[in-house]
Design an enzyme around this catalytic site. Structure first.
Site, PDB file in Angstrom:
ATOM      1  N   SER A 146       0.860  -1.193   0.000  1.00 15.52           N
ATOM      2  CA  SER A 146       0.000   0.000   0.000  1.00 15.52           C
ATOM      3  C   SER A 146       0.890   1.234   0.000  1.00 15.52           C
ATOM      4  O   SER A 146       2.025   1.182   0.475  1.00 15.52           O
ATOM      5  CB  SER A 146      -0.879   0.001   1.257  1.00 15.52           C
ATOM      6  OG  SER A 146      -1.627   1.204   1.345  1.00 15.52           O
ATOM      7  N   TYR A 160      -1.417  -1.260  10.301  1.00 12.92           N
ATOM      8  CA  TYR A 160      -1.493  -1.522   8.855  1.00 12.92           C
ATOM      9  C   TYR A 160      -0.307  -0.873   8.143  1.00 12.92           C
ATOM     10  O   TYR A 160       0.351  -1.507   7.308  1.00 12.92           O
ATOM     11  CB  TYR A 160      -2.830  -0.957   8.351  1.00 12.92           C
ATOM     12  CG  TYR A 160      -3.079  -1.112   6.866  1.00 12.92           C
ATOM     13  CD1 TYR A 160      -3.470  -2.338   6.325  1.00 12.92           C
ATOM     14  CD2 TYR A 160      -2.974  -0.020   6.004  1.00 12.92           C
ATOM     15  CE1 TYR A 160      -3.730  -2.476   4.965  1.00 12.92           C
ATOM     16  CE2 TYR A 160      -3.235  -0.145   4.656  1.00 12.92           C
ATOM     17  CZ  TYR A 160      -3.614  -1.369   4.136  1.00 12.92           C
ATOM     18  OH  TYR A 160      -3.860  -1.496   2.794  1.00 12.92           O
TER      19      TYR A 160
HETATM   20  N1  LIG Z   1      -8.841  -1.106  -1.417  1.00 10.93           N
HETATM   21  C1  LIG Z   1      -7.872  -0.232  -1.322  1.00 10.93           C
HETATM   22  O1  LIG Z   1      -8.079   0.991  -1.496  1.00 10.93           O
HETATM   23  C2  LIG Z   1      -6.459  -0.676  -1.018  1.00 10.93           C
HETATM   24  C3  LIG Z   1      -5.458   0.291  -0.965  1.00 10.93           C
HETATM   25  C4  LIG Z   1      -4.155  -0.099  -0.682  1.00 10.93           C
HETATM   26  C5  LIG Z   1      -3.856  -1.439  -0.485  1.00 10.93           C
HETATM   27  N2  LIG Z   1      -4.868  -2.363  -0.537  1.00 10.93           N
HETATM   28  C6  LIG Z   1      -4.490  -3.763  -0.292  1.00 10.93           C
HETATM   29  O2  LIG Z   1      -4.959  -4.575  -1.348  1.00 10.93           O
HETATM   30  C7  LIG Z   1      -5.337  -5.863  -0.844  1.00 10.93           C
HETATM   31  C8  LIG Z   1      -6.786  -6.146  -1.210  1.00 10.93           C
HETATM   32  O3  LIG Z   1      -7.582  -5.072  -0.760  1.00 10.93           O
HETATM   33  P1  LIG Z   1      -9.173  -5.126  -0.885  1.00 10.93           P
HETATM   34  O4  LIG Z   1      -9.665  -3.748  -0.720  1.00 10.93           O
HETATM   35  O5  LIG Z   1      -9.566  -5.908  -2.087  1.00 10.93           O
HETATM   36  O6  LIG Z   1      -9.509  -5.961   0.458  1.00 10.93           O
HETATM   37  P2  LIG Z   1     -10.860  -6.734   0.878  1.00 10.93           P
HETATM   38  O7  LIG Z   1     -10.979  -6.622   2.347  1.00 10.93           O
HETATM   39  O8  LIG Z   1     -12.013  -6.278   0.050  1.00 10.93           O
HETATM   40  O9  LIG Z   1     -10.536  -8.250   0.480  1.00 10.93           O
HETATM   41  C9  LIG Z   1      -9.540  -8.984   1.144  1.00 10.93           C
HETATM   42  C10 LIG Z   1      -9.910 -10.460   1.129  1.00 10.93           C
HETATM   43  O10 LIG Z   1      -8.889 -11.147   1.867  1.00 10.93           O
HETATM   44  C11 LIG Z   1      -9.491 -12.146   2.656  1.00 10.93           C
HETATM   45  N3  LIG Z   1      -8.645 -12.434   3.829  1.00 10.93           N
HETATM   46  C12 LIG Z   1      -8.493 -11.678   4.945  1.00 10.93           C
HETATM   47  N4  LIG Z   1      -7.656 -12.287   5.795  1.00 10.93           N
HETATM   48  C13 LIG Z   1      -7.258 -13.443   5.196  1.00 10.93           C
HETATM   49  C14 LIG Z   1      -6.402 -14.496   5.594  1.00 10.93           C
HETATM   50  N5  LIG Z   1      -5.805 -14.485   6.784  1.00 10.93           N
HETATM   51  N6  LIG Z   1      -6.210 -15.536   4.730  1.00 10.93           N
HETATM   52  C15 LIG Z   1      -6.836 -15.569   3.529  1.00 10.93           C
HETATM   53  N7  LIG Z   1      -7.678 -14.586   3.120  1.00 10.93           N
HETATM   54  C16 LIG Z   1      -7.882 -13.547   3.940  1.00 10.93           C
HETATM   55  C17 LIG Z   1     -10.843 -11.558   3.072  1.00 10.93           C
HETATM   56  O11 LIG Z   1     -11.777 -12.575   3.419  1.00 10.93           O
HETATM   57  C18 LIG Z   1     -11.246 -10.772   1.813  1.00 10.93           C
HETATM   58  O12 LIG Z   1     -12.070 -11.522   0.966  1.00 10.93           O
HETATM   59  C19 LIG Z   1      -5.082  -5.810   0.664  1.00 10.93           C
HETATM   60  O13 LIG Z   1      -3.810  -6.339   0.967  1.00 10.93           O
HETATM   61  C20 LIG Z   1      -5.127  -4.326   0.963  1.00 10.93           C
HETATM   62  O14 LIG Z   1      -4.397  -3.998   2.112  1.00 10.93           O
HETATM   63  C21 LIG Z   1      -6.154  -2.013  -0.789  1.00 10.93           C
END
Ligand SMILES: NC(=O)c1ccc[n+]([C@@H]2O[C@H](COP(=O)([O-])OP(=O)(O)OC[C@H]3O[C@@H](n4cnc5c(N)ncnc54)[C@H](O)[C@@H]3O)[C@@H](O)[C@H]2O)c1
Length: 255
Positions: A146, A160
């Site tokens: 991120s 985080y």
């Molecule tokens: N959405 C954003 O704006 C954003 C920005 C920066 C970084 N990210 C990163 O991108 C990635 C995906 O983000 P997102 O928004 O799609 O997240 P999200 O929460 O929508 O989806 C994450 C998925 O991971 C699964 N998960 C959680 N813990 C787990 C575990 N221990 N083992 C297996 N699966 C697990 C959850 O059930 C969920 O379905 C994450 O690493 C997040 O930190 C997202």
């Protein structure tokens, strides 16, 4: 440039929704066979069904990547089914919120376990398979970190930020050590994306208008825009790229 992943086998963690689901579908559309992992089995199955309906090949594997035994199960089940692993996307992440002064120790630990230790477990386990079995073929690992913690602060998300900065540091050393086996390791830093995890924040009109002012492209990202970057990093088009950290944020952070 046509980016294809024919015959390749990929694992995407946390692929049951959001960015991970978009990555899994994009890699499958490029020809890869997909192990769709999520903690939540129903989410993983939904994505598997969508990939199959689009003519791709996929299998859902429910596992908590922060648990070593479950991570081993994920890797071994994939290998058992397709006999190889070429691509790993460390995407699963959680984002506990709260000020540092009030933060619960459990939230800190859980955040480190999923975001950082889970990335280590999966990279180690898949790295062993790739280094022992892939020979000339090598492999590609892409971590989803991120901009938070690496390029910007993020209110009420200290654990985080620390975990994601840890992923960036871990990935550099992983890239150095794994290069001798032809395994490339790169990290993507998403800015702010329209996924379920940002839904509550997006309901705040004041915050939305501040983001739109701060982001030169004047909009939040779509999950597919991370997926396209990941596809490139997994493809032969990125054959000379490793140890890199790539920001995909509409230009919000510029250096
Ligand atoms: N959405 C954003 O704006 C954003 C920005 C920066 C970084 N990210 C990163 O991108 C990635 C995906 O983000 P997102 O928004 O799609 O997240 P999200 O929460 O929508 O989806 C994450 C998925 O991971 C699964 N998960 C959680 N813990 C787990 C575990 N221990 N083992 C297996 N699966 C697990 C959850 O059930 C969920 O379905 C994450 O690493 C997040 O930190 C997202």
């Amino acid at each position: 440039m046509q980016l294809t992943l024919n015959e390749k086998v990929a694992i995407v963690t946390g692929a049951g929704r959001g960015i991970g689901a978009a990555i899994a579908k994009t890699l499958a559309a490029a020809g890869a066979k997909l192990a769709v992992n999520d903690l939540n089995p129903d989410r993983a199955e939904r994505v598997v069904n969508e990939i199959i309906a689009d003519g791709g090949e996929a299998m859902g594997i429910s596992a908590d990547i922060s648990n070593k035994f479950q991570a081993v199960h994920l890797v071994e089940k994939t290998r058992e089914k397709w006999g190889r692993i070429d691509i790993l996307i460390n995407n699963a992440g959680i984002e506990p919120t709260g000020s540092i002064l009030k933060m619960d120790e459990w939230d800190w630990d859980r955040c480190m376990e999923v975001n950082l230790k889970g990335t280590f477990f999966m990279s180690q386990l898949v790295g062993r398979v790739m280094s022992w079995e892939n020979s000339e073929r090598g492999g590609a690992i892409v971590n989803i970190a991120s901009t938070a913690g690496v390029q910007v602060a993020l209110a009420d998300r200290a654990a985080y930020c620390a975990a994601k900065a840890g992923v960036v540091g871990f990935a550099r050393e992983c890239a150095r050590e794994f290069a001798q086996y032809g395994i490339r390791v790169n990290t993507v830093l998403p800015g702010i994306f329209e996924t379920e995890s940002t839904e509550t924040l997006r309901q705040n009109a004041e915050l939305m208008s501040r983001w739109e002012n701060e982001i030169p492209l004047a909009r939040l990202g779509q999950a597919n825009e991370i997926a396209q970057t990941v596809l490139f990093l997994c493809s032969d088009g990125a054959s000379y790229m490793t140890g890199q950290t790539i920001t995909v944020d509409g230009g919000r952070v510029m250096r």
